[in-house]
Design a protein around this motif. Structure first.
Motif, PDB file in Angstrom:
ATOM      1  N   GLY A  10      -1.992   8.327   1.288  1.00 24.13           N
ATOM      2  CA  GLY A  10      -1.975   9.040   0.004  1.00 24.13           C
ATOM      3  C   GLY A  10      -3.364   9.050  -0.604  1.00 24.13           C
ATOM      4  O   GLY A  10      -4.379   9.126   0.098  1.00 24.13           O
ATOM      5  N   GLY A  11      -3.418   8.944  -1.947  1.00 21.38           N
ATOM      6  CA  GLY A  11      -4.696   8.997  -2.663  1.00 21.38           C
ATOM      7  C   GLY A  11      -5.694   7.991  -2.120  1.00 21.38           C
ATOM      8  O   GLY A  11      -6.822   8.334  -1.747  1.00 21.38           O
ATOM      9  N   MET A  12      -5.287   6.729  -2.039  1.00 18.76           N
ATOM     10  CA  MET A  12      -6.247   5.687  -1.647  1.00 18.76           C
ATOM     11  C   MET A  12      -6.392   5.593  -0.135  1.00 18.76           C
ATOM     12  O   MET A  12      -7.499   5.396   0.376  1.00 18.76           O
ATOM     13  N   ASP A  33       2.342   7.574   7.919  1.00 17.03           N
ATOM     14  CA  ASP A  33       2.852   7.772   6.554  1.00 17.03           C
ATOM     15  C   ASP A  33       4.280   8.283   6.683  1.00 17.03           C
ATOM     16  O   ASP A  33       4.599   9.004   7.639  1.00 17.03           O
ATOM     17  N   ARG A  38       1.647  14.278   4.578  1.00 16.09           N
ATOM     18  CA  ARG A  38       0.491  13.385   4.734  1.00 16.09           C
ATOM     19  C   ARG A  38       0.135  13.208   6.225  1.00 16.09           C
ATOM     20  O   ARG A  38      -1.032  13.043   6.572  1.00 16.09           O
ATOM     21  N   ALA A  68      -1.917   0.867   2.483  1.00 24.94           N
ATOM     22  CA  ALA A  68      -2.209   1.572   1.222  1.00 24.94           C
ATOM     23  C   ALA A  68      -0.955   2.329   0.767  1.00 24.94           C
ATOM     24  O   ALA A  68      -0.993   3.519   0.478  1.00 24.94           O
ATOM     25  N   THR A  69       0.137   1.594   0.735  1.00 25.52           N
ATOM     26  CA  THR A  69       1.430   2.143   0.323  1.00 25.52           C
ATOM     27  C   THR A  69       1.751   1.628  -1.082  1.00 25.52           C
ATOM     28  O   THR A  69       1.020   0.759  -1.599  1.00 25.52           O
ATOM     29  N   PRO A  70       2.834   2.104  -1.705  1.00 18.60           N
ATOM     30  CA  PRO A  70       3.200   1.544  -3.023  1.00 18.60           C
ATOM     31  C   PRO A  70       3.341   0.017  -2.970  1.00 18.60           C
ATOM     32  O   PRO A  70       3.694  -0.561  -1.934  1.00 18.60           O
ATOM     33  N   ASN A  71       3.081  -0.620  -4.124  1.00 21.59           N
ATOM     34  CA  ASN A  71       2.890  -2.073  -4.172  1.00 21.59           C
ATOM     35  C   ASN A  71       4.058  -2.900  -3.627  1.00 21.59           C
ATOM     36  O   ASN A  71       3.845  -3.957  -3.033  1.00 21.59           O
ATOM     37  N   HIS A  74       4.027  -3.814   0.290  1.00 24.89           N
ATOM     38  CA  HIS A  74       2.920  -4.523   0.942  1.00 24.89           C
ATOM     39  C   HIS A  74       3.389  -5.769   1.714  1.00 24.89           C
ATOM     40  O   HIS A  74       2.967  -6.009   2.843  1.00 24.89           O
ATOM     41  N   GLU A  91      -4.264  -3.163   0.340  1.00 25.71           N
ATOM     42  CA  GLU A  91      -4.731  -2.670  -0.963  1.00 25.71           C
ATOM     43  C   GLU A  91      -4.272  -3.620  -2.078  1.00 25.71           C
ATOM     44  O   GLU A  91      -3.325  -4.372  -1.923  1.00 25.71           O
ATOM     45  N   LYS A  92      -4.953  -3.524  -3.194  1.00 21.18           N
ATOM     46  CA  LYS A  92      -4.559  -4.290  -4.370  1.00 21.18           C
ATOM     47  C   LYS A  92      -3.465  -3.526  -5.118  1.00 21.18           C
ATOM     48  O   LYS A  92      -3.434  -2.295  -4.973  1.00 21.18           O
ATOM     49  N   ASN A 120     -12.203  -3.772  -4.193  1.00 18.96           N
ATOM     50  CA  ASN A 120     -13.442  -2.999  -4.095  1.00 18.96           C
ATOM     51  C   ASN A 120     -14.294  -3.026  -5.355  1.00 18.96           C
ATOM     52  O   ASN A 120     -15.499  -2.811  -5.299  1.00 18.96           O
ATOM     53  N   TRP A 160       5.590   6.491  -8.420  1.00 20.29           N
ATOM     54  CA  TRP A 160       6.066   5.107  -8.271  1.00 20.29           C
ATOM     55  C   TRP A 160       5.420   4.139  -9.279  1.00 20.29           C
ATOM     56  O   TRP A 160       5.985   3.084  -9.554  1.00 20.29           O
ATOM     57  N   ARG A 161       4.275   4.500  -9.833  1.00 22.03           N
ATOM     58  CA  ARG A 161       3.609   3.604 -10.796  1.00 22.03           C
ATOM     59  C   ARG A 161       4.410   3.468 -12.105  1.00 22.03           C
ATOM     60  O   ARG A 161       4.104   2.638 -12.942  1.00 22.03           O
ATOM     61  N   HIS A 177      -7.966  -5.178 -11.056  1.00 23.03           N
ATOM     62  CA  HIS A 177      -9.421  -5.050 -10.889  1.00 23.03           C
ATOM     63  C   HIS A 177     -10.176  -5.844 -11.963  1.00 23.03           C
ATOM     64  O   HIS A 177     -11.107  -6.588 -11.658  1.00 23.03           O
TER      65      HIS A 177
HETATM   66  P1  NAD Z   1      -0.049   7.307  -3.353  1.00 24.74           P
HETATM   67  O1  NAD Z   1       1.336   7.479  -3.897  1.00 24.74           O
HETATM   68  O2  NAD Z   1      -1.075   8.357  -3.573  1.00 24.74           O
HETATM   69  O3  NAD Z   1       0.045   7.099  -1.757  1.00 24.74           O
HETATM   70  C1  NAD Z   1       0.964   6.229  -1.161  1.00 24.74           C
HETATM   71  C2  NAD Z   1       1.288   6.797   0.230  1.00 24.74           C
HETATM   72  O4  NAD Z   1       2.101   5.839   0.927  1.00 24.74           O
HETATM   73  C3  NAD Z   1       2.095   8.113   0.178  1.00 24.74           C
HETATM   74  O5  NAD Z   1       1.464   9.085   0.991  1.00 24.74           O
HETATM   75  C4  NAD Z   1       3.480   7.714   0.694  1.00 24.74           C
HETATM   76  O6  NAD Z   1       4.121   8.764   1.376  1.00 24.74           O
HETATM   77  C5  NAD Z   1       3.132   6.561   1.615  1.00 24.74           C
HETATM   78  N1  NAD Z   1       4.220   5.592   1.857  1.00 24.74           N
HETATM   79  C6  NAD Z   1       5.134   5.118   0.987  1.00 24.74           C
HETATM   80  N2  NAD Z   1       5.884   4.181   1.581  1.00 24.74           N
HETATM   81  C7  NAD Z   1       5.435   4.075   2.854  1.00 24.74           C
HETATM   82  C8  NAD Z   1       5.813   3.262   3.964  1.00 24.74           C
HETATM   83  N3  NAD Z   1       6.789   2.381   3.870  1.00 24.74           N
HETATM   84  N4  NAD Z   1       5.136   3.418   5.113  1.00 24.74           N
HETATM   85  C9  NAD Z   1       4.133   4.336   5.234  1.00 24.74           C
HETATM   86  N5  NAD Z   1       3.735   5.122   4.217  1.00 24.74           N
HETATM   87  C10 NAD Z   1       4.371   4.990   3.038  1.00 24.74           C
HETATM   88  O7  NAD Z   1      -0.542   5.901  -3.889  1.00 24.74           O
HETATM   89  P2  NAD Z   1      -2.062   5.408  -3.953  1.00 24.74           P
HETATM   90  O8  NAD Z   1      -2.638   5.730  -5.254  1.00 24.74           O
HETATM   91  O9  NAD Z   1      -2.782   5.816  -2.723  1.00 24.74           O
HETATM   92  O10 NAD Z   1      -1.825   3.817  -3.916  1.00 24.74           O
HETATM   93  C11 NAD Z   1      -1.532   3.152  -2.727  1.00 24.74           C
HETATM   94  C12 NAD Z   1      -1.988   1.703  -2.827  1.00 24.74           C
HETATM   95  O11 NAD Z   1      -3.406   1.701  -3.015  1.00 24.74           O
HETATM   96  C13 NAD Z   1      -1.403   0.959  -4.014  1.00 24.74           C
HETATM   97  O12 NAD Z   1      -1.169  -0.381  -3.664  1.00 24.74           O
HETATM   98  C14 NAD Z   1      -2.477   1.051  -5.070  1.00 24.74           C
HETATM   99  O13 NAD Z   1      -2.459   0.005  -6.008  1.00 24.74           O
HETATM  100  C15 NAD Z   1      -3.725   0.992  -4.207  1.00 24.74           C
HETATM  101  N6  NAD Z   1      -4.902   1.634  -4.833  1.00 24.74           N
HETATM  102  C16 NAD Z   1      -6.069   0.951  -4.840  1.00 24.74           C
HETATM  103  C17 NAD Z   1      -7.195   1.510  -5.427  1.00 24.74           C
HETATM  104  C18 NAD Z   1      -8.488   0.745  -5.415  1.00 24.74           C
HETATM  105  O14 NAD Z   1      -9.419   1.130  -6.106  1.00 24.74           O
HETATM  106  N7  NAD Z   1      -8.585  -0.332  -4.637  1.00 24.74           N
HETATM  107  C19 NAD Z   1      -7.129   2.774  -6.011  1.00 24.74           C
HETATM  108  C20 NAD Z   1      -5.919   3.477  -5.964  1.00 24.74           C
HETATM  109  C21 NAD Z   1      -4.811   2.877  -5.367  1.00 24.74           C
END
Ligand code: NAD
Length: 356
Positions: A10-12, A33, A38, A68-71, A74, A91-92, A120, A160-161, A177
């Motif tokens: 996803g985003g991260m 994913d 994705r 890097a999935t929802p919290n 992990h 990821e955090k 980071n 999910w947040r 952070h």
């Molecule tokens: P997001 O919703 O954009 O992406 C999450 C992705 O995970 C989605 O594409 C979803 O389809 C996929 N997903 C969900 N469950 C899954 C599973 N069981 N197996 C495989 N894929 C799965 O969320 P995001 O913003 O990318 O956040 C993801 C993680 O990264 C979180 O833990 C968030 O806290 C962390 N994050 C960290 C930073 C940083 O600066 N370090 C910044 C943003 C997010």
């Protein structure tokens, strides 16, 4: 070169492709994913994709996975990856509770695999400047108070947040952070924690928080995350015995104002303040103070993925240590307790946690 597969693109997760870079000794080779769009995005980037998480774990050329999935996912994903013999970057926030992290670390130890967390923002320029001030007593003398804030007006992002079960809320988001940065620069045991959690938006999770934290060495900190702030306060406000520093934003705008000890102190003149006069609250005289710009400080440590690659080669320790991440989670639990029960939490540090 070690092969890394991104789980959660996803985003991260997709940002990690850029972060890893070529120089680190790590290559992103694939993605898994649960969302088909994705997987499609990963294919378009020329990355190998996997039909399931089990397929990632079964692939012998995969050395490590990035989670890097929802919290809330992990813990389960990390344990399965470690048990399959993979190293893990997570990821955090690493997990929602400190007990969940303890469960992961038990498996990492048993399997003799590296587990580390992507904190980071330890490499952010604004943070490194403040860390220098705190640790080297540079520029503003002995720092005794730190205010660290991030504020926006866009509410809680994403889907999910917003959900408690998925580890949503801003304390587990930006809070991680800011608290990680605070503990990474303050070499003292935490004494007390008080907090207010914000629910202005009506979500089941906090849309921000304010926490006041005291340390045994006398340093105090105010940590604030807000998502309903149409006007924001400076990113950092730092007070030392020899001056005050303000860093307005990530662009490093701001200044340091300090007494000029080379000239005799000029008494402030009374100013009109509302319906009265004040000398106490008059600005310090221009003649006996110095103003300087905020200047960048280079990180005294290698980049996150360079460090990870060296850790996998057995050359160095991880910069982000699991004990530190665990301590941040314990602090988060104390902030929840302080906010929900409206009390000051007496934070019990484990002996030897902070180096003298
Ligand atoms: P997001 O919703 O954009 O992406 C999450 C992705 O995970 C989605 O594409 C979803 O389809 C996929 N997903 C969900 N469950 C899954 C599973 N069981 N197996 C495989 N894929 C799965 O969320 P995001 O913003 O990318 O956040 C993801 C993680 O990264 C979180 O833990 C968030 O806290 C962390 N994050 C960290 C930073 C940083 O600066 N370090 C910044 C943003 C997010």
């Amino acid at each position: 070169m070690k092969n890394l597969v991104i789980v959660g693109f996803g985003g991260m997760g997709s940002y990690h492709v850029e972060l890893v870079g070529a120089a680190s000794g790590i290559t992103v080779t694939g993605v898994y994913d649960i969302a088909p769009d994705r997987i499609q995005a990963a294919t378009e980037k020329g990355l190998e994709t996997y039909p399931s998480f089990e397929a990632v774990l079964a692939d012998e050329k995969v050395d490590a996975v990035l989670i890097a999935t929802p919290n809330d996912s992990h813990r389960k994903l990390a344990i399965a990856a470690l048990e399959a013999g993979k190293h893990v970057v997570c990821e955090k926030p690493v997990t929602i509770t400190s007990a969940d992290l303890e469960a992961i670390l038990t498996v990492a130890k048993k399997e003799n695999r590296t587990f580390t967390v992507h904190q980071n923002r330890r490499w952010d320029s604004d943070f490194l400047i403040v860390r220098d001030m705190v640790q080297k007593e540079a520029k503003i003398g002995n720092v005794f108070h730190v205010e660290s804030r991030v504020q926006g007006a866009n509410g809680i992002p994403g889907d999910w947040r917003h959900l408690k079960a998925q580890g949503g809320g801003m304390l587990l988001d930006w809070g991680v952070h800011l608290l990680d940065q605070l503990l990474f620069m303050t070499n003292s045991n935490i004494k007390t924690v008080s907090a207010n959690l914000s629910f202005i938006l009506g979500d089941e999770v906090d849309d921000g928080f304010t926490s006041f934290i005291t340390f045994e060495n006398g340093v105090t900190a105010l940590i604030e995350v807000g998502t309903t702030n149409y006007v924001k306060l400076p990113r950092w406000y730092v007070k030392g015995t020899e001056g005050t520093a303000v860093i307005q934003d990530w662009d490093l705008s701001g200044e340091i104002i300090a007494p000029d000890r080379t000239v005799a102190k000029v008494e402030p003149k009374p100013i009109q303040a509302g319906q009265g006069l004040t000398k106490t609250m008059a600005p310090p005289s221009e003649e006996s103070t110095t103003r300087s710009a905020i200047t960048p400080v280079a990180a005294d440590m290698s980049g996150f993925y360079d460090n990870f690659a060296s850790v996998l080669n057995g050359e160095v320790e991880p910069i982000v240590k699991n004990e530190e991440v665990h301590r941040v989670l314990r602090l988060i639990e104390a902030i929840f307790e302080a906010g929900e029960q409206n009390k000051v939490v007496d934070f019990q540090e484990e002996i030897g946690q902070v180096k003298a």
